[in-house]
Motif scaffolding. Structure first.
Motif, PDB file in Angstrom:
ATOM      1  N   ASP A 118      -0.323   7.222  -1.121  1.00 53.98           N
ATOM      2  CA  ASP A 118      -1.703   7.827  -1.571  1.00 53.98           C
ATOM      3  C   ASP A 118      -2.681   6.819  -1.463  1.00 53.98           C
ATOM      4  O   ASP A 118      -3.747   7.070  -2.181  1.00 53.98           O
ATOM      5  CB  ASP A 118      -1.310   8.345  -3.187  1.00 53.98           C
TER       6      ASP A 118
ATOM      7  N   THR B 145      -2.674   3.715  -2.926  1.00 53.05           N
ATOM      8  CA  THR B 145      -2.802   2.899  -4.124  1.00 53.05           C
ATOM      9  C   THR B 145      -2.174   1.507  -3.494  1.00 53.05           C
ATOM     10  O   THR B 145      -1.068   1.425  -2.994  1.00 53.05           O
ATOM     11  CB  THR B 145      -2.046   3.190  -5.254  1.00 53.05           C
ATOM     12  N   GLN B 146      -3.028   0.378  -3.844  1.00 56.43           N
ATOM     13  CA  GLN B 146      -2.532  -0.928  -3.512  1.00 56.43           C
ATOM     14  C   GLN B 146      -2.076  -1.716  -4.809  1.00 56.43           C
ATOM     15  O   GLN B 146      -2.626  -1.743  -5.815  1.00 56.43           O
ATOM     16  CB  GLN B 146      -3.541  -1.839  -2.801  1.00 56.43           C
ATOM     17  N   THR B 147      -0.834  -2.389  -4.701  1.00 55.53           N
ATOM     18  CA  THR B 147      -0.395  -3.215  -5.835  1.00 55.53           C
ATOM     19  C   THR B 147      -0.275  -4.656  -5.039  1.00 55.53           C
ATOM     20  O   THR B 147       0.301  -5.023  -3.976  1.00 55.53           O
ATOM     21  CB  THR B 147       0.977  -3.026  -6.284  1.00 55.53           C
TER      22      THR B 147
ATOM     23  N   THR C 252       0.690  -1.262   0.056  1.00 52.63           N
ATOM     24  CA  THR C 252       0.080  -0.131  -0.066  1.00 52.63           C
ATOM     25  C   THR C 252       0.845   1.172  -0.080  1.00 52.63           C
ATOM     26  O   THR C 252       1.693   1.591   0.829  1.00 52.63           O
ATOM     27  CB  THR C 252      -0.967  -0.068   1.159  1.00 52.63           C
TER      28      THR C 252
ATOM     29  N   VAL D  10      -3.498  -3.861  -9.728  1.00 54.43           N
ATOM     30  CA  VAL D  10      -3.428  -2.390  -9.297  1.00 54.43           C
ATOM     31  C   VAL D  10      -4.778  -1.866  -8.745  1.00 54.43           C
ATOM     32  O   VAL D  10      -5.729  -1.830  -9.600  1.00 54.43           O
ATOM     33  CB  VAL D  10      -2.878  -1.410 -10.275  1.00 54.43           C
ATOM     34  N   HIS D  11      -4.778  -1.399  -7.592  1.00 53.37           N
ATOM     35  CA  HIS D  11      -6.231  -1.061  -6.837  1.00 53.37           C
ATOM     36  C   HIS D  11      -5.937   0.416  -6.343  1.00 53.37           C
ATOM     37  O   HIS D  11      -5.472   0.596  -5.060  1.00 53.37           O
ATOM     38  CB  HIS D  11      -6.443  -1.859  -5.839  1.00 53.37           C
ATOM     39  N   PRO D  12      -6.241   1.560  -7.081  1.00 50.78           N
ATOM     40  CA  PRO D  12      -6.096   2.917  -6.482  1.00 50.78           C
ATOM     41  C   PRO D  12      -6.844   3.100  -5.313  1.00 50.78           C
ATOM     42  O   PRO D  12      -8.116   2.998  -5.408  1.00 50.78           O
ATOM     43  CB  PRO D  12      -6.651   3.730  -7.867  1.00 50.78           C
TER      44      PRO D  12
ATOM     45  N   TRP E  67      -1.534   1.576 -16.167  1.00 50.42           N
ATOM     46  CA  TRP E  67      -0.983   2.383 -14.985  1.00 50.42           C
ATOM     47  C   TRP E  67       0.478   2.499 -15.156  1.00 50.42           C
ATOM     48  O   TRP E  67       1.150   3.278 -14.589  1.00 50.42           O
ATOM     49  CB  TRP E  67      -1.704   1.457 -13.877  1.00 50.42           C
TER      50      TRP E  67
END
Length: 222
Positions: free
Chosen positions: A157, A159-161, A154, A200-202, A213
């Protein structure tokens, strides 16, 4: 001088014997003793003053050296801090998850392997290929029946990868920087063979296309 001098005998001008007057007795003077005492006291006081002055100068010199050494330490710390800040500013803040170029299944693909559609981007790499964090962030490693061994990073900002189907996680918790090896590619969970599945989870929300992304951040894995 103390004591009575012996009288001497001589002849006068008319030939008669004349007895010389005795020399006067010299008695010690109390003033002299007091003066000697004062001189001795002054000498001791002068020695004491010189000793105190020497010790005072030593303390002054020691304090001066301490201040100079402190200034040198502070200057060295400031220099190291500036150098660290310079390196941090130059450090890439995004990295590809694997060194090998090339991608497999794209985001949004459909097939029997997925209940709806493919929610990530696959990297066809061999077993135990090092997998790196794409961003700086906080690591959490876990197990999921579908994703197998998965590491989530995480970013600041939000964003999770996600790095899925790993053989193992190298880092299970803590903070990492982009490019840090966090695990090794494998085929755990619902997988047909060794590869890395990246999502990718913004903001921690719904997944977006990882390829698009990555390209917005200057990275192209193809």
């Amino acid at each position: 001088m103390a004591g009575i001098a012996a009288a001497s005998v001589g002849l006068s001008e008319n030939g008669r014997n004349v007895q010389a007057a005795p020399e006067p007795t010299v008695q010690p003077s109390a003033a002299n003793d007091e003066f000697d005492t004062q001189l001795s006291t002054l000498s001791r006081e002068a020695d004491d003053f010189a000793d105190r002055a020497s010790r005072t100068q030593q303390r002054v010199d020691l304090e001066q050296r301490r201040r100079e050494e402190q200034k040198l330490r502070e200057a060295d710390a400031a220099s190291k801090k500036a150098e660290a800040a310079r390196k941090e500013a130059l450090r890439p803040k995004f990295a590809l998850p694997v060194a090998q170029k090339g991608v497999g299944e794209l985001f949004g693909a459909v097939g029997s392997m997925w209940s709806n559609r493919h929610t990530g981007l696959d990297f066809p790499v061999s077993m135990y290929t090092p997998v790196m964090a794409v961003t700086d962030g906080t690591v959490v490693a876990k197990w999921n029946p579908s994703y197998g061994n998965i590491v989530e990073v995480t970013a600041a900002d939000g964003t999770q990868t996600w790095y899925a189907h790993l053989a193992s996680a190298r880092i299970r918790s803590g903070y990492v920087k982009a490019g840090t090896v966090i695990g090794y590619a494998g085929s755990s969970g619902n997988s047909s063979g060794p590869h890395l599945h990246l999502e990718v989870h913004p903001g921690g929300g719904a997944p977006v296309d990882p390829l698009a992304w990555l390209r917005t951040h200057g990275l192209d894995p193809t």
